[in-house]
Design an enzyme around this catalytic site. Structure first.
Site, PDB file in Angstrom:
ATOM      1  N   LYS A  74       7.333 -25.300  51.365  1.00 16.80           N
ATOM      2  CA  LYS A  74       8.362 -25.964  52.177  1.00 16.80           C
ATOM      3  C   LYS A  74       9.460 -24.957  52.547  1.00 16.80           C
ATOM      4  CE  LYS A  74       8.144 -30.653  50.178  1.00 16.80           C
ATOM      5  NZ  LYS A  74       7.817 -31.399  51.401  1.00 16.80           N
TER       6      LYS A  74
ATOM      7  N   ARG B 183      -0.509 -37.947  47.536  1.00 15.22           N
ATOM      8  CA  ARG B 183      -1.692 -38.801  47.715  1.00 15.22           C
ATOM      9  C   ARG B 183      -2.858 -38.335  46.839  1.00 15.22           C
ATOM     10  NH1 ARG B 183      -1.606 -37.605  54.047  1.00 15.22           N
ATOM     11  NH2 ARG B 183       0.591 -37.466  53.481  1.00 15.22           N
TER      12      ARG B 183
END
Ligand code: BES
Ligand code: MN
Ligand code: ZN
Length: 483
Positions: free
Chosen positions: A264, A338
């Protein structure tokens, strides 16, 4: 350490006692103002309109009078908590305060509920995260709170429920506010074990070795770049008598999300200690479940690891074997939530509970879609969705039902595996993430809450100080209470 709630003494007295005459934080009716020595013109000229949470302190009165607005809308538990939080802030520089708030609102929501909501609002407003402060900040001077209730109220029960809920939410806030460097997956699991020890819940912790044996390839794949071990934690409440059903909560517990090799940028990474907010809500809710003594079985599973870049980290293009047998091509290592939830949901679905609810700070796209105050809700079952929506409304937690469009499912088709972990298109990221999770719950009634927005607040609001909110704890407890 945890549960940093300030007020130490809360008394409850019945209406009719002398002290009641000093409390003036109820909605002031014009004909009562004279007896308080307050002129309606003065209140109006001071800009006090009685808006929800608005306060006006009149220091010239003896005793000091605090006006607290309850708003023009219907009086509900959330609005009482909001007003009580404002009362706490307005009175925190005094030594003691006596309040008629639970008495005034008793007719609308019931006396015990009004008392509980008042206590919760004051306790939660007094929360602060100061465990890492070198020099302690000044505490508030308010130590003595006296609350006036109608006759015949079981105040002990209401107080202990309020204390249980407020400290559960404070625990969740502490865990979310705690930096990634001070809360590894191992430490987060230890917090859950501590909750089990304090409440008598059953607890089971899977370490890396066990996760290999249990074929939790999503957990192991996300953890592959880390120097810290992963942990899958399971807390269980078993009713004393026969169980009327089973609810399984699953939480995303990424203790810090760097993005992995898909690192990120600074702006996106600096907040990522909050990425275990789903797991923290599950732990907080489980901590309060025992106090509610439900006759249903409640399981809370937390999928804990950090997400780090390293030569050993999962690389874009790598394929993971999820617990339920499906294979996933990891095209973006930053879509890690996820992957750990895939294992957690597979485990939950294997056991055929009556309801699965997962909570996860899953997608930045949910913030784009709904802003910071609303969680996204998705699910595979109308009845389950309706239950969770009703619980959230009662809890005063804002969420919005989003679709799981079949039309977008093909975006998750992979060239080499059963699924890929990101969609092929640019848009609808929250829905695509929901569709991905759906692959791991079979036909079990399931609701997914994307709490990326409301897990924290940028500014103080009602009983929520800046920082972690504890979002989700109340909704989970309402689901349990209304089962
Ligand atoms: N933890 C983030 C989601 C997030 C973003 C939570 C902002 C709270 C605030 C999640 O793991 C993530 O990185 N999601 C990616 C998914 C993408 C790679 C498909 C995102 O939202 O950008
Ligand atoms: Mn991520
Ligand atoms: Zn994440």
């Amino acid at each position: 350490m945890a549960n940093q709630l300030e007020i130490s003494a809360i008394n409850v007295i019945n209406a009719g006692a002398d002290e009641a005459s000093v409390a003036t934080d109820r909605p002031i009716k014009e004909n009562e103002l004279e007896t308080l020595g307050v002129s309606p013109n003065f209140l109006a000229a001071s800009g006090f309109e009685g808006k929800l949470g608005q306060t006006l302190l009149l220091p010239e009165q003896d005793p000091i009078v605090i006006a607290v607005g309850l708003g023009g809308q219907e009086i509900t538990e959330p609005s009482i908590r909001n007003a009580a939080a404002s009362l706490w802030r307005a009175s925190k520089h005094l030594d003691s305060v006596t309040s008629l708030l639970p008495l005034t609102t008793a007719t609308e929501v019931g006396a015990e509920v009004a008392l509980q909501a008042t206590v919760e609002g004051m306790l939660l407003a007094s929360y602060r995260y100061d465990e890492l402060k070198g020099s302690p900040e000044e505490r508030s001077s308010l130590q003595q709170v006296t609350l006036v209730v109608p006759d015949g109220v079981d105040s002990a029960a209401a107080l202990s429920r309020a204390e249980a809920v407020a400290s559960a939410i404070a625990l969740t806030r502490d865990l979310v506010n705690r930096p990634g460097g001070s809360l590894s997956a191992v430490q987060l699991a230890d917090e859950a074990v501590k909750v089990a020890e304090q409440t008598g819940l059953e607890v089971e912790v899977w370490d890396r070795e066990r996760l290999i044996v249990e074929r939790c390839g999503g957990m192991l794949g996300v953890n592959a770049g880390s120097t810290e071990e992963p942990r899958m934690v399971r807390l269980t409440w078993r009713p004393k008598g026969e169980s009327r059903g089973t609810i399984h909560f699953v939480g995303k517990g990424i203790t810090f999300d760097t993005g992995g090799l898909n690192l990120k940028p600074f702006e996106g990474m600096k907040e990522m200690k909050i990425d275990m907010g789903g797991a923290a809500a599950v732990i907080g809710a489980m901590a309060a479940v025992a106090a509610h003594n439900p006759d249903v079985t409640i399981i809370g599973t937390c999928c804990c690891t950090d997400n780090q870049p390293s030569p050993t980290a999962t690389k874009p293009g790598d394929v993971l074997n999820i617990r339920n047998g499906k294979t996933v091509e990891v095209l973006n290592t930053d879509a890690e939530g996820r992957l750990v939830l895939a294992d957690g949901l597979s485990i939950a679905a294997e056991e055929n509970p009556d309801l699965i609810v997962d909570l996860a700070t899953l997608t930045g796209a949910c913030l784009v879609a709904l802003g910071s105050q609303y969680a996204g809700l998705m699910g595979n079952n109308e009845d389950a969705i309706a239950r969770v929506e009703a619980a959230a409304t009662k809890a005063g937690e804002r969420l919005w039902h989003l679709p799981l469009p079949n039309e977008y499912r093909k975006q998750l088709d992979s060239d080499v595996a059963d699924l890929q972990n990101i969609g092929s298109g640019r848009f609808g990221g929250t829905l695509v993430a929901g569709l991905f999770l759906q692959e791991f719950v079979d036909e079990t009634p399931w609701v997914h809450l994307d709490i990326a927005g409301p897990v924290t607040t940028q500014e103080q609001e009602a009983e929520f100080p800046k920082g972690a909110t504890g979002f989700g704890v109340r909704t989970l407890l309402e689901i349990v209470n209304n089962w």
